[in-house]
Design an enzyme around this catalytic site. Structure first.
Site, PDB file in Angstrom:
ATOM      1  N   TYR A 118     -14.012   7.430 -12.779  1.00 59.34           N
ATOM      2  CA  TYR A 118     -13.905   6.369 -11.771  1.00 59.34           C
ATOM      3  C   TYR A 118     -14.639   5.112 -12.243  1.00 59.34           C
ATOM      4  O   TYR A 118     -14.091   4.013 -12.270  1.00 59.34           O
ATOM      5  CB  TYR A 118     -14.474   6.827 -10.416  1.00 59.34           C
ATOM      6  CG  TYR A 118     -14.758   5.674  -9.497  1.00 59.34           C
ATOM      7  CD1 TYR A 118     -13.730   5.018  -8.834  1.00 59.34           C
ATOM      8  CD2 TYR A 118     -16.058   5.188  -9.337  1.00 59.34           C
ATOM      9  CE1 TYR A 118     -13.980   3.923  -8.035  1.00 59.34           C
ATOM     10  CE2 TYR A 118     -16.325   4.095  -8.542  1.00 59.34           C
ATOM     11  CZ  TYR A 118     -15.288   3.462  -7.885  1.00 59.34           C
ATOM     12  OH  TYR A 118     -15.542   2.365  -7.111  1.00 59.34           O
ATOM     13  N   TYR A 148     -18.935  -5.106  -6.072  1.00 60.51           N
ATOM     14  CA  TYR A 148     -19.487  -4.758  -4.751  1.00 60.51           C
ATOM     15  C   TYR A 148     -20.656  -3.814  -4.933  1.00 60.51           C
ATOM     16  O   TYR A 148     -20.574  -2.861  -5.692  1.00 60.51           O
ATOM     17  CB  TYR A 148     -18.484  -4.006  -3.879  1.00 60.51           C
ATOM     18  CG  TYR A 148     -17.072  -4.510  -3.842  1.00 60.51           C
ATOM     19  CD1 TYR A 148     -16.759  -5.847  -4.025  1.00 60.51           C
ATOM     20  CD2 TYR A 148     -16.043  -3.612  -3.567  1.00 60.51           C
ATOM     21  CE1 TYR A 148     -15.440  -6.281  -3.963  1.00 60.51           C
ATOM     22  CE2 TYR A 148     -14.726  -4.036  -3.502  1.00 60.51           C
ATOM     23  CZ  TYR A 148     -14.437  -5.373  -3.709  1.00 60.51           C
ATOM     24  OH  TYR A 148     -13.133  -5.777  -3.645  1.00 60.51           O
ATOM     25  N   ASN A 205     -18.193  11.461   1.152  1.00 59.95           N
ATOM     26  CA  ASN A 205     -19.166  11.422   0.055  1.00 59.95           C
ATOM     27  C   ASN A 205     -20.231  10.380   0.328  1.00 59.95           C
ATOM     28  O   ASN A 205     -21.363  10.504  -0.108  1.00 59.95           O
ATOM     29  CB  ASN A 205     -18.472  11.020  -1.260  1.00 59.95           C
ATOM     30  CG  ASN A 205     -17.503  12.084  -1.730  1.00 59.95           C
ATOM     31  OD1 ASN A 205     -17.881  13.244  -1.829  1.00 59.95           O
ATOM     32  ND2 ASN A 205     -16.267  11.698  -2.000  1.00 59.95           N
ATOM     33  N   LYS A 259     -13.324   1.106 -13.552  1.00 57.33           N
ATOM     34  CA  LYS A 259     -13.790  -0.215 -13.098  1.00 57.33           C
ATOM     35  C   LYS A 259     -14.156  -1.079 -14.304  1.00 57.33           C
ATOM     36  O   LYS A 259     -13.828  -2.269 -14.366  1.00 57.33           O
ATOM     37  CB  LYS A 259     -14.984  -0.073 -12.142  1.00 57.33           C
ATOM     38  CG  LYS A 259     -14.610   0.551 -10.796  1.00 57.33           C
ATOM     39  CD  LYS A 259     -13.672  -0.334  -9.992  1.00 57.33           C
ATOM     40  CE  LYS A 259     -13.115   0.311  -8.758  1.00 57.33           C
ATOM     41  NZ  LYS A 259     -11.969  -0.388  -8.170  1.00 57.33           N
ATOM     42  N   ASP A 286       0.858  -1.186   0.000  1.00 57.28           N
ATOM     43  CA  ASP A 286       0.000   0.000   0.000  1.00 57.28           C
ATOM     44  C   ASP A 286       0.891   1.231   0.000  1.00 57.28           C
ATOM     45  O   ASP A 286       1.939   1.228   0.658  1.00 57.28           O
ATOM     46  CB  ASP A 286      -0.894  -0.026   1.262  1.00 57.28           C
ATOM     47  CG  ASP A 286      -2.127   0.853   1.124  1.00 57.28           C
ATOM     48  OD1 ASP A 286      -1.982   2.066   0.871  1.00 57.28           O
ATOM     49  OD2 ASP A 286      -3.245   0.322   1.292  1.00 57.28           O
ATOM     50  N   SER A 321     -17.223  -2.958  -9.097  1.00 55.93           N
ATOM     51  CA  SER A 321     -18.267  -2.196  -8.409  1.00 55.93           C
ATOM     52  C   SER A 321     -19.583  -2.312  -9.157  1.00 55.93           C
ATOM     53  O   SER A 321     -19.608  -2.399 -10.397  1.00 55.93           O
ATOM     54  CB  SER A 321     -17.837  -0.724  -8.371  1.00 55.93           C
ATOM     55  OG  SER A 321     -18.905   0.098  -7.993  1.00 55.93           O
ATOM     56  N   ASP A 369     -26.777  10.589  -9.216  1.00 58.53           N
ATOM     57  CA  ASP A 369     -27.273   9.435  -8.458  1.00 58.53           C
ATOM     58  C   ASP A 369     -28.244   8.615  -9.302  1.00 58.53           C
ATOM     59  O   ASP A 369     -29.094   9.173  -9.996  1.00 58.53           O
ATOM     60  CB  ASP A 369     -28.017   9.897  -7.192  1.00 58.53           C
ATOM     61  CG  ASP A 369     -27.097  10.028  -5.992  1.00 58.53           C
ATOM     62  OD1 ASP A 369     -25.969   9.502  -6.046  1.00 58.53           O
ATOM     63  OD2 ASP A 369     -27.516  10.658  -5.003  1.00 58.53           O
ATOM     64  N   LEU A 393      -0.214   4.121   1.084  1.00 59.14           N
ATOM     65  CA  LEU A 393      -0.771   4.954   2.160  1.00 59.14           C
ATOM     66  C   LEU A 393      -1.250   6.320   1.636  1.00 59.14           C
ATOM     67  O   LEU A 393      -1.359   7.277   2.401  1.00 59.14           O
ATOM     68  CB  LEU A 393       0.238   5.149   3.308  1.00 59.14           C
ATOM     69  CG  LEU A 393       0.763   3.859   3.959  1.00 59.14           C
ATOM     70  CD1 LEU A 393       1.766   4.194   5.081  1.00 59.14           C
ATOM     71  CD2 LEU A 393      -0.373   3.018   4.547  1.00 59.14           C
ATOM     72  N   SER A 394      -1.584   6.392   0.341  1.00 57.46           N
ATOM     73  CA  SER A 394      -2.012   7.685  -0.208  1.00 57.46           C
ATOM     74  C   SER A 394      -3.407   8.060   0.293  1.00 57.46           C
ATOM     75  O   SER A 394      -3.754   9.236   0.336  1.00 57.46           O
ATOM     76  CB  SER A 394      -1.979   7.669  -1.733  1.00 57.46           C
ATOM     77  OG  SER A 394      -2.841   6.667  -2.222  1.00 57.46           O
ATOM     78  N   ASN A 395      -4.205   7.050   0.617  1.00 59.51           N
ATOM     79  CA  ASN A 395      -5.544   7.359   1.116  1.00 59.51           C
ATOM     80  C   ASN A 395      -5.831   6.551   2.384  1.00 59.51           C
ATOM     81  O   ASN A 395      -6.971   6.193   2.663  1.00 59.51           O
ATOM     82  CB  ASN A 395      -6.573   7.045   0.020  1.00 59.51           C
ATOM     83  CG  ASN A 395      -7.907   7.693   0.288  1.00 59.51           C
ATOM     84  OD1 ASN A 395      -7.995   8.716   0.962  1.00 59.51           O
ATOM     85  ND2 ASN A 395      -8.976   7.093  -0.210  1.00 59.51           N
TER      86      ASN A 395
HETATM   87  C1  WQD Z   1     -25.868   6.105  -1.111  1.00 67.10           C
HETATM   88  C2  WQD Z   1     -27.221   6.787  -1.063  1.00 67.10           C
HETATM   89  C3  WQD Z   1     -27.243   9.016  -1.969  1.00 67.10           C
HETATM   90  C4  WQD Z   1     -24.660  10.832   1.043  1.00 67.10           C
HETATM   91  C5  WQD Z   1     -20.960   5.489  -4.536  1.00 67.10           C
HETATM   92  C6  WQD Z   1     -20.222   5.367  -5.834  1.00 67.10           C
HETATM   93  C7  WQD Z   1     -20.014   3.936  -6.163  1.00 67.10           C
HETATM   94  C8  WQD Z   1     -19.346   3.187  -5.043  1.00 67.10           C
HETATM   95  C9  WQD Z   1     -19.915   3.485  -3.711  1.00 67.10           C
HETATM   96  C10 WQD Z   1     -17.051   3.539  -4.294  1.00 67.10           C
HETATM   97  C11 WQD Z   1     -27.540   7.557  -2.343  1.00 67.10           C
HETATM   98  C12 WQD Z   1     -27.562   9.040  -0.495  1.00 67.10           C
HETATM   99  C13 WQD Z   1     -25.412   9.937   0.315  1.00 67.10           C
HETATM  100  C14 WQD Z   1     -25.329  11.877   1.759  1.00 67.10           C
HETATM  101  C15 WQD Z   1     -27.441  11.018   0.977  1.00 67.10           C
HETATM  102  N1  WQD Z   1     -17.950   3.345  -5.161  1.00 67.10           N
HETATM  103  N2  WQD Z   1     -26.783  10.020   0.269  1.00 67.10           N
HETATM  104  N3  WQD Z   1     -26.693  11.930   1.696  1.00 67.10           N
HETATM  105  O1  WQD Z   1     -23.740   6.842  -4.616  1.00 67.10           O
HETATM  106  O2  WQD Z   1     -24.634   4.523  -4.158  1.00 67.10           O
HETATM  107  O3  WQD Z   1     -22.233   4.849  -4.645  1.00 67.10           O
HETATM  108  O4  WQD Z   1     -20.187   4.866  -3.529  1.00 67.10           O
HETATM  109  O5  WQD Z   1     -16.006   3.284  -4.103  1.00 67.10           O
HETATM  110  O6  WQD Z   1     -19.280   3.857  -7.319  1.00 67.10           O
HETATM  111  O7  WQD Z   1     -20.972   5.981  -6.851  1.00 67.10           O
HETATM  112  O8  WQD Z   1     -23.120   5.581  -2.480  1.00 67.10           O
HETATM  113  O9  WQD Z   1     -22.939   6.196  -0.101  1.00 67.10           O
HETATM  114  O10 WQD Z   1     -22.607   7.987  -1.853  1.00 67.10           O
HETATM  115  O11 WQD Z   1     -24.884   7.072  -1.478  1.00 67.10           O
HETATM  116  O12 WQD Z   1     -28.675  11.109   0.932  1.00 67.10           O
HETATM  117  O13 WQD Z   1     -24.708  12.741   2.404  1.00 67.10           O
HETATM  118  O14 WQD Z   1     -27.193   7.768  -0.024  1.00 67.10           O
HETATM  119  O15 WQD Z   1     -28.037   9.941  -2.657  1.00 67.10           O
HETATM  120  O16 WQD Z   1     -28.901   7.409  -2.578  1.00 67.10           O
HETATM  121  P1  WQD Z   1     -23.546   5.509  -4.032  1.00 67.10           P
HETATM  122  P2  WQD Z   1     -23.310   6.748  -1.424  1.00 67.10           P
END
Ligand code: WQD
Length: 340
Positions: free
Chosen positions: A151, A179, A200, A155, A33, A126, A300, A35-37
């Protein structure tokens, strides 16, 4: 003699949990690894849980010399490749960072594996490859949709790179695990997700809000065509997800794979709405979360969840942990990180 698995990105969220489960299943593991993230706390957590001095090599997988040294220092039988960046928005702003770090590293890894005769590769894919499927739940045959971010594109590209490399080889085997939404943390609360900056993803945002690090969770949209109007996802516990990697590695090492390149969905098969997740988090942890409904988040998809039949019948793997337990562990982890 135990088989040795190289886990790239093993200091990170899913990599650290997978290292624990591989070790519990009797594999030797070496972590690589940069360790960048992540930081050494993931590796230290894994060592504390397993009681083993799991070897760790700090290196970037783009560094061919370091990679070749790694393969000559350890007799590696299989590789699980997690090392990658994963922030969708950042990938739109800095695509080359993603194509280099996610795609070039995978090519370097496959070239090195070929040079050293390592024939078993698991790739972290993913559900993002499905976009918004026309028919739900998504099976592995559900057509991939054009990626909406660099991104997501990396994948898809890496899946294809693995497929084509397997096809061109006489002996290479590859498994791509798609996943769904990985969440939660190890029940020991010694390892979990450590997002840098503003999260996020939904669950880290929820736990940080509960911990008082964020003021209020924004629920992105309640006007979707779903039972309560919020988006539906398939949230998979990270420990269950980690175990899926162990079954994938064993399948190849034991010669049980049906094809030399295979794809499996890794989810629970259950659709859970954002509001249901928030309410469950409140209920199982006996707290109130400050949240408000805001507009939809651009990009989304409305609903996506897995058909997990193939993983169940072929891998003999099934998600076991309940959403209640998963959300309790997510909170225990956040509390430990914050010293609460
Ligand atoms: C889940 C739900 C949001 C944050 C993303 C990537 C995907 C994968 C996983 C990662 C959605 C809602 C979220 C918030 C919210 N890759 N939400 N308020 O978008 O399904 O997938 O992460 O490595 O490629 O796109 O996951 O957890 O961001 O969101 O309401 O503050 O939660 O709208 O419906 P997502 P998420």
């Amino acid at each position: 003699m135990s088989k040795c698995v190289l886990v790239t990105g093993g200091a990170g969220y899913i990599g650290s949990h997978t290292t624990v489960e591989l070790t519990a299943a009797g594999y030797d593991v070496v972590i690589a690894d940069d360790l960048s993230n992540s930081d050494m706390s993931g590796v230290e957590g894994v060592r504390a849980i397993t009681g083993k001095e799991i070897p760790f090599v700090e290196m970037n997988c783009l560094d061919r010399e370091a990679m070749e040294k790694l393969f000559s220092d350890y007799k590696i039988d299989a590789v699980i490749h997690f090392a990658a960046f994963k922030a969708v928005g950042e990938s739109v702003a800095e695509p080359l960072k993603y194509y280099s770090n996610n795609v070039e590293t995978f090519v370097t890894l496959l070239q090195t594996a070929a040079k050293f005769g390592v024939d078993n590769i698991v790739f972290s894919s993913s559900a993002t490859v499905y976009g918004q499927p026309d028919v739900l739940p998504a099976t592995e045959q559900t057509p991939r949709k054009p990626a909406t971010s660099p991104y997501g594109n990396t994948k898809q590209m890496c899946e294809d790179i693995l497929r084509d490399t397997v096809a061109a080889s006489a002996s290479l085997k590859g498994i791509a695990l798609r996943y769904f939404n990985p969440i939660g943390a190890h029940p020991s609360a010694l390892i979990g997700e450590l997002p840098k900056g503003v999260p996020n993803n939904l669950v880290p945002f929820i736990t940080q809000t509960a911990a008082g690090v964020r003021e209020c969770l924004s629920v992105f949209g309640d006007d979707y065509n779903t039972p309560d109007g919020s988006c539906l996802r398939d949230y998979i516990d990270v420990v269950d997800l980690a175990k899926a990697h162990v079954t994938a590695v064993s399948r190849m090492l034991d010669g049980k794979n049906k094809e030399r390149y295979e794809i499996f969905n890794i989810g629970t098969g259950r659709a859970v709405s954002v509001l249901e997740l928030v309410n469950t988090f409140e209920k199982v942890n006996n707290l109130k979360l400050n949240y408000k409904i805001v507009g939809r988040r651009p990009g989304d998809v409305e609903s996506v969840w897995a058909d997990t039949t193939l993983a169940e019948t072929e891998l003999g793997w099934k998600a076991e942990r309940s959403l209640d337990d998963t959300l309790k562990c997510a909170w225990e982890w956040e509390k430990r990180v914050r010293g609460l």
